[in-house]
Design a protein around this motif. Structure first.
Motif, mmCIF file in Angstrom:
data_model
loop_
_atom_site.group_PDB
_atom_site.id
_atom_site.type_symbol
_atom_site.label_atom_id
_atom_site.label_comp_id
_atom_site.label_asym_id
_atom_site.label_seq_id
_atom_site.Cartn_x
_atom_site.Cartn_y
_atom_site.Cartn_z
ATOM 1 N N HIS A 57 -7.185 2.085 18.447
ATOM 2 C CA HIS A 57 -6.664 2.593 17.181
ATOM 3 C C HIS A 57 -6.611 4.119 17.194
ATOM 4 C CE1 HIS A 57 -5.684 2.811 12.957
ATOM 5 N NE2 HIS A 57 -6.727 3.589 12.749
ATOM 6 N N ALA A 58 -7.636 4.754 17.746
ATOM 7 C CA ALA A 58 -7.625 6.217 17.834
ATOM 8 C C ALA A 58 -6.465 6.706 18.690
ATOM 9 C CB ALA A 58 -8.955 6.719 18.399
ATOM 10 N N LEU A 59 -6.179 5.997 19.776
ATOM 11 C CA LEU A 59 -5.048 6.358 20.621
ATOM 12 C C LEU A 59 -3.736 6.184 19.860
ATOM 13 C CD1 LEU A 59 -4.082 7.219 23.440
ATOM 14 C CD2 LEU A 59 -4.105 4.794 24.103
ATOM 15 N N CYS A 60 -3.649 5.133 19.046
ATOM 16 C CA CYS A 60 -2.454 4.915 18.239
ATOM 17 C C CYS A 60 -2.248 6.032 17.227
ATOM 18 C CB CYS A 60 -2.551 3.571 17.517
ATOM 19 S SG CYS A 60 -2.349 2.133 18.589
ATOM 20 N N LEU A 61 -3.328 6.514 16.627
ATOM 21 C CA LEU A 61 -3.203 7.621 15.685
ATOM 22 C C LEU A 61 -2.744 8.903 16.388
ATOM 23 C CD1 LEU A 61 -6.341 7.166 13.392
ATOM 24 C CD2 LEU A 61 -3.974 6.488 12.936
ATOM 25 N N ALA A 62 -3.222 9.109 17.604
ATOM 26 C CA ALA A 62 -2.767 10.272 18.371
ATOM 27 C C ALA A 62 -1.271 10.175 18.646
ATOM 28 C CB ALA A 62 -3.550 10.371 19.677
ATOM 29 N N PHE A 63 -0.809 8.967 18.960
ATOM 30 C CA PHE A 63 0.622 8.795 19.168
ATOM 31 C C PHE A 63 1.396 9.012 17.876
ATOM 32 C CE2 PHE A 63 4.181 5.757 18.719
ATOM 33 C CZ PHE A 63 5.097 6.436 19.509
ATOM 34 N N ALA A 64 0.895 8.496 16.755
ATOM 35 C CA ALA A 64 1.586 8.664 15.475
ATOM 36 C C ALA A 64 1.781 10.136 15.150
ATOM 37 C CB ALA A 64 0.816 7.967 14.359
ATOM 38 N N ALA A 65 0.785 10.956 15.478
ATOM 39 C CA ALA A 65 0.904 12.393 15.233
ATOM 40 C C ALA A 65 2.059 12.991 16.032
ATOM 41 C CB ALA A 65 -0.410 13.088 15.587
ATOM 42 N N HIS A 66 2.247 12.534 17.276
ATOM 43 C CA HIS A 66 3.370 13.004 18.087
ATOM 44 C C HIS A 66 4.698 12.477 17.523
ATOM 45 C CE1 HIS A 66 1.012 14.847 21.252
ATOM 46 N NE2 HIS A 66 0.335 13.737 21.443
ATOM 47 N N ALA A 67 4.736 11.177 17.251
ATOM 48 C CA ALA A 67 5.990 10.528 16.876
ATOM 49 C C ALA A 67 6.541 11.070 15.568
ATOM 50 C CB ALA A 67 5.768 9.019 16.772
ATOM 51 N N ALA A 68 5.668 11.323 14.602
ATOM 52 C CA ALA A 68 6.130 11.786 13.295
ATOM 53 C C ALA A 68 6.851 13.124 13.386
ATOM 54 C CB ALA A 68 4.947 11.893 12.335
ATOM 55 N N GLU A 69 6.537 13.904 14.409
ATOM 56 C CA GLU A 69 7.125 15.235 14.547
ATOM 57 C C GLU A 69 8.205 15.312 15.625
ATOM 58 O OE1 GLU A 69 6.422 17.451 12.418
ATOM 59 O OE2 GLU A 69 4.599 16.631 11.522
ATOM 60 N N LEU A 254 1.370 1.398 0.596
ATOM 61 C CA LEU A 254 0.444 0.780 1.530
ATOM 62 C C LEU A 254 1.207 -0.376 2.183
ATOM 63 C CD1 LEU A 254 -2.794 0.617 -0.654
ATOM 64 C CD2 LEU A 254 -2.387 2.150 1.265
ATOM 65 N N GLU A 255 1.476 -0.338 3.423
ATOM 66 C CA GLU A 255 1.188 0.722 4.371
ATOM 67 C C GLU A 255 2.182 1.884 4.215
ATOM 68 O OE1 GLU A 255 -1.529 0.654 6.359
ATOM 69 O OE2 GLU A 255 -1.958 -1.228 5.370
ATOM 70 N N PRO A 256 1.762 3.122 4.551
ATOM 71 C CA PRO A 256 2.656 4.270 4.416
ATOM 72 C C PRO A 256 3.783 4.218 5.444
ATOM 73 C CG PRO A 256 0.630 4.907 5.506
ATOM 74 C CD PRO A 256 0.433 3.493 5.052
ATOM 75 N N PRO A 257 4.871 4.954 5.209
ATOM 76 C CA PRO A 257 6.000 4.917 6.150
ATOM 77 C C PRO A 257 5.632 5.252 7.591
ATOM 78 C CG PRO A 257 6.701 5.894 4.083
ATOM 79 C CD PRO A 257 5.217 5.690 3.971
ATOM 80 N N TRP A 258 4.637 6.110 7.821
ATOM 81 C CA TRP A 258 4.314 6.467 9.210
ATOM 82 C C TRP A 258 3.784 5.282 9.998
ATOM 83 C CZ3 TRP A 258 -0.627 5.759 10.904
ATOM 84 C CH2 TRP A 258 -1.680 5.829 9.977
ATOM 85 N N LYS A 259 3.321 4.236 9.333
ATOM 86 C CA LYS A 259 2.843 3.066 10.069
ATOM 87 C C LYS A 259 3.989 2.354 10.792
ATOM 88 C CE LYS A 259 -0.789 1.240 10.234
ATOM 89 N NZ LYS A 259 -1.645 0.509 9.290
ATOM 90 N N ALA A 260 5.238 2.681 10.440
ATOM 91 C CA ALA A 260 6.381 2.056 11.113
ATOM 92 C C ALA A 260 6.405 2.370 12.597
ATOM 93 C CB ALA A 260 7.696 2.497 10.461
ATOM 94 N N VAL A 261 5.850 3.490 13.005
ATOM 95 C CA VAL A 261 5.876 3.838 14.432
ATOM 96 C C VAL A 261 4.833 3.052 15.213
ATOM 97 C CG1 VAL A 261 6.708 6.149 13.863
ATOM 98 C CG2 VAL A 261 4.272 5.814 14.337
ATOM 99 N N LEU A 262 3.830 2.494 14.524
ATOM 100 C CA LEU A 262 2.797 1.720 15.197
ATOM 101 C C LEU A 262 3.103 0.228 15.203
ATOM 102 C CD1 LEU A 262 -0.502 3.450 13.983
ATOM 103 C CD2 LEU A 262 1.011 4.044 15.887
ATOM 104 N N SER A 263 3.906 -0.244 14.256
ATOM 105 C CA SER A 263 4.239 -1.667 14.206
ATOM 106 C C SER A 263 5.416 -2.007 15.113
ATOM 107 C CB SER A 263 4.558 -2.090 12.769
ATOM 108 O OG SER A 263 5.695 -1.403 12.283
#
Length: 387
Positions: A57-69, A254-263
């Motif tokens: 999950h921590a790795l996924c959050l790191a990716f979300a930070a990259h993907a959102a930008e 809930l879930e916020p739009p940024w969760k789209a990059v993880l699903s």
């Protein structure tokens, strides 16, 4: 990890009905099966599932930070450009997540391998957090389990804590298709957790949602919704009539739009690129990436937006083992290295590891006869062996 015959409680169906678990049987076929259970050692839970789940999950959050930008990543994930600002804004704003489920191939030997992250709209939540815990308590009293048996399951308490932490003072609405029993049951359970957390709640059938002049979503009666939990995938919502309003609405999700990059199954090759060789990842590539040839003639082929195993194909040594059908695939595919699910008494077991907030919280077991875990898979309870 082993599969143990436990025998059914004679009155479990009546118990399920009395607790609102009305979808224990779906379309005339069993969904809940307590004739047996999966037994784990404490080390298997803590070291084999819980610890790796937190790392993943921590790795996924790191990716979300990259993907959102990075618009190149968003385009690669086949997310429409009209949704990019909503994703970026929700990440920058720190919009909180509620829950998700990591699906893992794990049989008690070797590291768990991530098959996918159901980060948006996963079901099997009520049966995990409530009904399998009730099964544990009653099975202990009835002597079907050894004294001192436990369960890896803090889902219910964590959900209440999470709602208490993230909900605002306004209306927290829950939406799904009311005529879908499993979806309606899941949303009803989440709403009950929110009520226990002190939230002001309402249910809105999905077609009854409206849009107010100020851009906020509202109930059929016109009441503005501060926060909306939707059991409705972002990839569908982005293309709906309200899709372009998501970036401007004051309503939070809930879930916020940024969760789209993880699903998105495109997460899998992106994680492998971030941490190649990670012990809990399988090698994965976008299908049009020349590096996909590194997988050779054995791989799983998955659409970016697939759910419940739809359109998933499995190939081993060039031979097609499974050629799944369904409505997905136009958005593109990824290829992922094969990881055989462990087989017990002729059934294949899939571990679902729940994340609530940002912490691992429990697990559920799904069991199927085939190679792909689809919507006809059984839910089977689990316990931790004493000692």
């Amino acid at each position: 990890m082993r599969r143990v015959a436990t025998g059914e409680r004679p009155d479990w169906r009546a118990t399920a009905q009395s607790h609102g678990f009305v979808f224990h049987t779906l379309d005339g076929a069993p969904y809940w099966d307590e004739s047996h259970a999966y037994a784990f050692s404490l080390a298997e839970i803590e070291d084999g599932i819980e610890g790796p789940s937190g790392d993943l999950h921590a790795l996924c959050l790191a990716f979300a930070a990259h993907a959102a930008e990075d618009e190149r990543i968003l385009a690669r994930l086949a997310i429409p450009e009209t949704a990019w600002d909503a994703i970026r804004t929700s990440w920058r704003r720190g919009d909180p997540s509620l829950y998700g489920r990591l699906d893992l191939a794990y049989g008690g030997t070797g590291p768990a391998k991530l098959l996918e992250y159901n980060a948006d709209t996963p079901t099997a939540l009520y049966e995990t957090g409530v009904f399998q815990w009730l099964w544990l308590e009653e099975s202990l009293r009835g002597g079907r389990l050894p004294p001192g048996a436990d369960q890896y399951n803090a889902v219910h308490e964590r959900l209440i804590e999470r709602f208490r932490a993230v909900a605002g003072p306004g209306l927290l609405a829950f939406t799904a298709y009311a005529e879908a029993p499993e979806d309606r049951g899941t949303v009803a359970y989440l709403e009950d957790c929110a009520v226990q957390a002190g939230c002001r709640t309402a249910f809105a059938d999905l077609p009854d949602l409206g849009l107010r002049p100020d851009g906020s979503l509202c109930t059929r009666a016109g009441e503005p919704i501060e926060t909306l939990f939707k059991l409705y995938p972002w990839e569908w919502a982005f293309r709906d009539a309200f899709g372009e309003a998501i970036g401007q609405t004051p309503t939070r999700f809930l879930e916020p739009p940024w969760k789209a990059v993880l699903s998105n199954k495109g997460l899998l090759p992106c994680l492998w690129a971030l941490e190649p060789g990670h012990p809990n990842l399988l090698p994965a590539y976008f299908e049009d990436d020349p590096r996909a040839a590194e997988l050779g003639d054995s791989y799983a082929r998955k659409p970016l937006f697939s759910r419940e195993g739809a359109n998933v194909s499995l190939v081993r040594d060039g031979a097609m083992l499974v050629a799944g059908d369904g409505p997905y695939g136009a958005e593109g595919f990824v290829r992922q290295g094969l990881a055989d699910l462990p087989t017990f008494d002729g059934r294949r077991a899939l571990v679902g590891s729940w994340i609530v907030g940002d912490a691992p919280a429990g697990l559920c077991m799904r069991e199927a006869a085939g190679l792909v875990t689809g919507n006809d898979a059984l839910f089977v309870p689990h316990f931790i062996e004493p000692g």
